[in-house]
Enzyme design. Structure first.
Site, PDB file in Angstrom:
ATOM      1  N   ASP A  60      10.748  19.097  -5.384  1.00 23.86           N
ATOM      2  CA  ASP A  60      10.489  18.709  -4.091  1.00 23.86           C
ATOM      3  C   ASP A  60      11.634  19.068  -3.173  1.00 23.86           C
ATOM      4  O   ASP A  60      12.438  18.279  -2.789  1.00 23.86           O
ATOM      5  CB  ASP A  60      10.207  17.100  -3.956  1.00 23.86           C
ATOM      6  CG  ASP A  60       9.618  16.710  -2.785  1.00 23.86           C
ATOM      7  OD1 ASP A  60       8.861  17.527  -2.009  1.00 23.86           O
ATOM      8  OD2 ASP A  60      10.063  15.527  -2.395  1.00 23.86           O
ATOM      9  N   GLU A  61      11.242  19.932  -2.454  1.00 22.00           N
ATOM     10  CA  GLU A  61      12.426  20.706  -1.439  1.00 22.00           C
ATOM     11  C   GLU A  61      13.648  20.625  -2.138  1.00 22.00           C
ATOM     12  O   GLU A  61      14.810  20.300  -1.715  1.00 22.00           O
ATOM     13  CB  GLU A  61      12.517  19.925  -0.371  1.00 22.00           C
ATOM     14  CG  GLU A  61      11.059  19.901   0.498  1.00 22.00           C
ATOM     15  CD  GLU A  61      11.219  18.953   1.898  1.00 22.00           C
ATOM     16  OE1 GLU A  61      12.316  18.870   2.436  1.00 22.00           O
ATOM     17  OE2 GLU A  61      10.113  18.770   2.305  1.00 22.00           O
TER      18      GLU A  61
END
Length: 479
Positions: free
Chosen positions: A119-120
């Site tokens: 996630d990012e």
């Protein structure tokens, strides 16, 4: 009715259906008292939301989503990237337990479309904590899906963020590129995505852009017609979303992938915890975004080609989300933590407004407030201690409870702690300064919440503990 008119109506209906089908939500579970998954699934369905993006692979959530026909994006937490990068066995086990088990479950099958690896993970603030492992982890998950004969049904993606890019001051078409420290990794990632027919997932956040960019106005962020246009790539931009989106388009083109599909992995507007974070502004933003997506106009660099899919951040407020970026991080939800709509918006999916969650069970109608008959000279110290172990983000500057007077703000802190700790009598002690009351102390726009009752709270904790054991086991196998 003429054939040309019928064709126009059919085409218009197809466009609206296609765009509506392409709108989903992020469902996070970073809450002290998460709304039970079966209630959340009913909430999604009652609002005609057809796609949901998860940040992990919680079995209770996946069980609730089975047979729902909702399209699912499963998340692999950043903490798992190193393991999956180095272990084919771990990747195979994860795919078996979290994908194969659910998509191959006959009439109870889950409709898993994507696995989001990380996630990012390339955020500047992470440094190189995850970067060396992302592409390898994605490749191993992809290989595991192929071995399970699921690679034609489930795509592997890696959600990125706008801080992965840099813009030159001249803002020319060659002035946007990946950060120098990321360039090699991003080319490897894009090559992998292109080879497997996967889209590029990226967060676009006009709210964060407004916070960070000095030359961005609120009107420009909210799709207002009165906004002053910005120039980029020799084109005029009327809103922050299009400008950010075409920044991504330009970077992909510069890297040699001009036609890669883009999915907006997160986009939203918080309703509390900061200046410009309010329900009114969130409603204005969401209405502007929905109108823009449904217009099918696209952007100056991709006319009539809107994002392949767009995932709203987020479905529910989460009182355990990290507030490193700001107190607003716990208030992205379209709905409050207990599934109550914060504002009116038509998601364009057959509903004119949001529908609240049903059959939510709450704790007793009790609150913890400050006892005004006591010496309150040390009450602030007790409140700060309470807030260090509870969610007091509504008290922050610009928040919905920022303007309540002393000692009401002390009561808010006490009650937050009391509710988060399941209304246990000892959690309203505070050295004798606390008082349990059945009179709702909420005032104006400041809501003193009552927590929901859920047996799933312990189950979520058990799940996280099991993941820790699994990781330790996997690492022992590797060693």
């Amino acid at each position: 009715m003429g054939s040309s008119t019928c064709h126009f109506i059919t085409t218009l209906a197809f466009i609206l259906f296609t765009v509506s089908e392409a709108i989903g939500v992020n469902w996070g579970t970073m809450a002290s008292h998460p709304l039970p998954p079966h209630i959340v699934v009913k909430l999604l369905k009652s609002n005609n939301i057809n796609k949901v993006k998860l940040f992990d692979a919680n079995p209770h959530v996946l069980q609730a989503l089975s047979r729902s026909n909702l399209a699912i994006t499963l998340g692999v937490p950043n903490s798992m990237l190193k393991t999956f990068n180095s272990s084919i066995k771990a990747s195979d086990t994860w795919v078996h337990d979290n994908v194969t088990r659910y998509v191959s479950n006959g009439g109870n099958a889950a409709k898993i479309e994507y696995v989001a690896v990380g996630d990012e993970p390339f955020l500047k603030s992470y440094g190189e904590q995850f970067q060396p492992f992302v592409v390898g982890a994605a490749m191993n998950i992809q290989a595991a899906l192929k071995r399970a004969n699921l690679d034609s049904k489930v795509k592997v993606v890696v959600p990125c963020s706008l801080d992965n890019f840099e813009s030159e001051s001249n803002m020319s078409s060659s002035g946007v590129h990946f950060r120098p420290d990321l360039n090699k990794t991003m080319i490897e990632l894009l090559t992998f995505l292109d080879k497997n027919g996967s889209p590029f997932f990226v967060t676009i956040s006009p709210f964060l852009t407004l916070l960070q960019a000095k030359n961005t106005s609120l009107d420009f962020s909210l799709f207002k017609e009165t906004a002053k246009p910005h120039n980029f790539n020799h084109k005029a931009y009327k809103n922050s979303f299009d400008l950010s989106y075409d920044t991504v388009v330009t970077a992909l083109s510069t890297a040699g992938f001009p036609s890669m599909d883009i999915v907006v992995a997160k986009i939203g507007w918080p309703t509390d915890g900061a200046a410009n974070a309010s329900s009114n502004l969130a409603e204005s933003f969401m209405k502007g975004l929905m109108n823009h997506l449904h217009s099918n106009l696209g952007t100056p660099l991709r006319p009539r080609h809107p994002p392949l899919e767009t995932y709203i951040l987020s479905l529910l407020d989460e009182d355990q989300r990290s507030i490193a970026a700001g107190n607003f991080e716990r208030h992205w939800g379209l709905f409050t933590f207990d599934g109550q709509a914060k504002y009116h918006v038509d998601l364009g999916q057959g509903s004119k407004g949001l529908v609240d969650a049903q059959n939510v069970e709450y704790l007793s109608s009790k609150w913890c407030v400050v006892n005004n008959n006591k010496d309150l000279s040390n009450a602030t110290v007790s409140a700060l201690d309470a807030c260090s172990n509870a969610d007091c983000t509504a008290l922050s500057p610009g928040g919905s409870c920022f303007n309540i007077s002393w000692p009401n703000n002390i009561s808010y802190a006490f009650n937050s702690y009391y509710q988060e700790h399941d209304q246990r009598a000892e959690s309203c002690d505070f050295g004798g300064l606390g008082l349990i009351t059945s009179v709702d102390p909420s005032m104006d726009n400041c809501r003193f919440p009552i927590e929901i009752w859920t047996s799933d709270a312990e189950l979520f904790g058990l799940y996280n503990f099991q993941w820790i054991i699994l990781v330790i086991g996997i690492q022992l196998v590797i060693v």
